[in-house]
Design a protein around this motif. Structure first.
Motif, PDB file in Angstrom:
ATOM      1  N   PRO A  36       0.845  -1.206   0.000  1.00 11.21           N
ATOM      2  CA  PRO A  36       0.000   0.000   0.000  1.00 11.21           C
ATOM      3  C   PRO A  36       0.871   1.242   0.000  1.00 11.21           C
ATOM      4  O   PRO A  36       1.908   1.291   0.676  1.00 11.21           O
ATOM      5  N   ASP A  37       0.478   2.238  -0.766  1.00 11.31           N
ATOM      6  CA  ASP A  37       1.250   3.473  -0.812  1.00 11.31           C
ATOM      7  C   ASP A  37       1.081   4.262   0.478  1.00 11.31           C
ATOM      8  O   ASP A  37       0.051   4.164   1.166  1.00 11.31           O
ATOM      9  N   ALA A  38       2.103   5.026   0.808  1.00 12.98           N
ATOM     10  CA  ALA A  38       1.984   5.951   1.924  1.00 12.98           C
ATOM     11  C   ALA A  38       0.933   6.999   1.584  1.00 12.98           C
ATOM     12  O   ALA A  38       0.701   7.329   0.418  1.00 12.98           O
ATOM     13  N   ILE A  39       0.277   7.507   2.599  1.00  6.53           N
ATOM     14  CA  ILE A  39      -0.744   8.544   2.398  1.00  6.53           C
ATOM     15  C   ILE A  39      -0.047   9.894   2.266  1.00  6.53           C
ATOM     16  O   ILE A  39       0.607  10.377   3.189  1.00  6.53           O
ATOM     17  N   PRO A  41      -0.646  13.773   1.710  1.00  6.19           N
ATOM     18  CA  PRO A  41      -1.716  14.775   1.747  1.00  6.19           C
ATOM     19  C   PRO A  41      -1.663  15.708   0.543  1.00  6.19           C
ATOM     20  O   PRO A  41      -0.583  16.049   0.046  1.00  6.19           O
ATOM     21  N   GLY A 210       5.544   7.817   5.287  1.00  7.96           N
ATOM     22  CA  GLY A 210       4.807   9.059   5.081  1.00  7.96           C
ATOM     23  C   GLY A 210       5.594  10.314   5.371  1.00  7.96           C
ATOM     24  O   GLY A 210       5.014  11.383   5.578  1.00  7.96           O
ATOM     25  N   GLN A 215       4.248  11.764  -4.378  1.00  6.31           N
ATOM     26  CA  GLN A 215       3.621  10.514  -4.782  1.00  6.31           C
ATOM     27  C   GLN A 215       4.659   9.493  -5.253  1.00  6.31           C
ATOM     28  O   GLN A 215       5.718   9.855  -5.774  1.00  6.31           O
TER      29      GLN A 215
END
Length: 482
Positions: A36-39, A41, A210, A215
């Motif tokens: 899963p990718d880091a979130i 913002p 994160g 991205q």
């Protein structure tokens, strides 16, 4: 293998060598799962990222990748590389700022208390005063490689040693639980086959946590645009992400790796320590020298019997007496480099065709440096190996009238140190055996000060003899420093 000029009698350089691919799970080609990718913002405050490490290891490259990734992601980025007087093997830093827009970027340099993230590619530099002073109090996060690279202090201080625990403590004091120390160099070496990939692995780890507001697609595109070892750098970045996501799974990949550690058996029993040193002395010269060592150790044991600190003192003698007997001289350098195990270790670590050069300062290879006035080394090719084998084969001549090096300044110094220490060991059978522990320990440990080679050893020997004189001349029952 390398060491600094004036401190080591020899070192080796390789031309055309490539690190051999890792064994075990890595050689089989482990597969990194979908992660899963880091979130990241959409809206964020401008962020300052400090990359700190050693020049020549890719610190500046990490800064360039981050800045390019920010631009590819539609954000603004700036970078400033601070290399000081030395770009290679000296402390360097890359000051990175990433913001939603260019209007929010101001000074490129990260000032005191401004860094939000520290990427510590080297533990010593990361825990240094300069890096810590730039961290934002109470908010900054740090991701630090646990590898310790010797600094230039090693060249002038033979007893220099990095306090890894102390360095980590400094980071924890400054950041609390926001500092993460990761052994990325070990992972890069054993899973990817090249320690130079450790910085990219660290970047992947921090991104997955994160800490980098860019991205993933932009990060990977920036790595590709860098154009250097693209596939392996992408794999290192992905491996760092996996390590952050599932640490245990990555650690399991290390299980098949056979990591051989050479130990001097300091933590074993006293008998095992003495046996180990005696075996080494057989290899160093012959069985006669090993017998001389064992007989002396048995004598010391008898003289110290009955003292509560006897075991610790005998262990100290076992270590220091071995050191004064097994000096790394011309014969020993020749023996070490002519062993089949030496070339085997190179072939196991590197692949392809490569040339080996030996840099020697002993015997006829020492030359006067016109700048420093000290003896420096001469580089010679592999043609010297037959001569090394010959010299290693006659090491039994060491110290005899046929020894071609016996009249050298350093050989004479080594004999002075040995004879003085044996005199001290003889004195244990008299009044010295009744001395307080601190004073007797000082008398038995002074050869530890005699370190290095050439002019460094001469300077250190003076310090050692001064320690010896202080211990011997101290009033009965006193500590040598009183």
């Amino acid at each position: 293998m390398s060491c600094v000029r004036g401190f080591c009698p020899s070192f080796v350089t390789l031309q055309g060598a490539k690190p051999r691919r890792p064994q075990g799970a890595a050689a089989a080609g482990f597969k990194i799962p979908a992660l899963p990718d880091a979130i990241i913002p959409g809206d964020f405050e401008p962020m300052a990222i400090l990359v700190a490490g050693i020049g020549g290891t890719g610190v500046v490259t990490i800064g360039g990748v981050l800045t390019m990734a920010a631009h590819l992601d539609g954000k603004a980025g700036s970078s400033l590389d601070v290399t000081g007087l030395s770009q290679k093997y000296g402390a360097v830093g890359s000051h990175i700022r990433i913001a939603p827009s260019a209007a929010m970027l101001h000074a490129a340099r990260i000032g005191t208390g401004e860094a939000d993230v520290l990427l510590g590619c080297d533990l010593i530099v990361a825990a240094g005063a300069d890096a810590l002073s730039r961290l934002r109090p109470g908010l900054a996060r740090a991701f630090v490689n646990t590898e310790v690279v010797p600094t230039s202090d090693f060249t002038s201080q033979p007893d220099w040693a990095a306090d890894e625990a102390g360095l980590k403590h400094r980071l924890n004091e400054a950041l609390g639980g926001r500092a993460e120390c990761i052994d990325v160099t070990v992972l890069a070496q054993h899973l990817l086959g090249d320690a130079i990939l450790s910085n990219m692995l660290l970047l992947g780890y921090a991104w997955q946590q994160g800490a980098i507001p860019v991205q993933r697609a932009a990060m990977e595109k920036a790595i590709q645009l860098n154009g250097v070892s693209t596939d392996t750098n992408l794999k290192a970045f992905a491996l760092g992400r996996w390590l952050a996501h599932d640490n245990a799974a990555v650690r399991r990949l290390m299980a098949p790796a056979q990591v051989v550690q050479l130990t001097m058996n300091a933590g074993g029993s006293l008998a095992a320590l003495i046996d180990d040193r005696a075996r080494r002395l057989v290899d160093y010269q012959n069985a006669a020298l090993a017998d001389r060592y064992r007989q002396r150790m048995e004598s010391v044991r008898r003289m110290l019997a009955g003292r509560s600190d006897a075991d610790a003192l005998v262990r100290q003698v076992a270590t220091q007496y071995f050191r004064v007997l097994a000096v790394k001289d011309e014969f020993e350098v020749a023996r070490l480099y002519s062993r089949p195990a030496f070339l085997q270790s190179l072939n196991e670590a590197f692949e392809g065709e490569f040339q080996v050069s030996f840099h020697l300062a002993g015997g006829p290879f020492g030359k006067l440096d016109k700048v420093t006035g000290k003896i420096s080394k001469t580089a010679v090719g592999s043609w010297i190996r037959p001569a090394m084998r010959l010299l290693a084969g006659v090491r039994f001549l060491r110290g005899s009238w046929l020894d071609p090096f016996a009249r050298g300044v350093e050989a004479q110094l080594n004999r002075r140190v040995r004879d003085a220490y044996e005199e001290d060991l003889d004195d244990i059978g008299h009044a010295a055996a009744q001395w307080p522990e601190a004073r007797l320990r000082e008398l038995l440990s002074w050869p530890a000060s005699v370190r290095g080679y050439g002019h460094v050893r001469e300077r250190q020997a003076r310090a050692g003899f001064a320690r010896r004189a202080t211990a011997r001349d101290a009033p009965a029952g006193s500590h040598p420093e009183n």
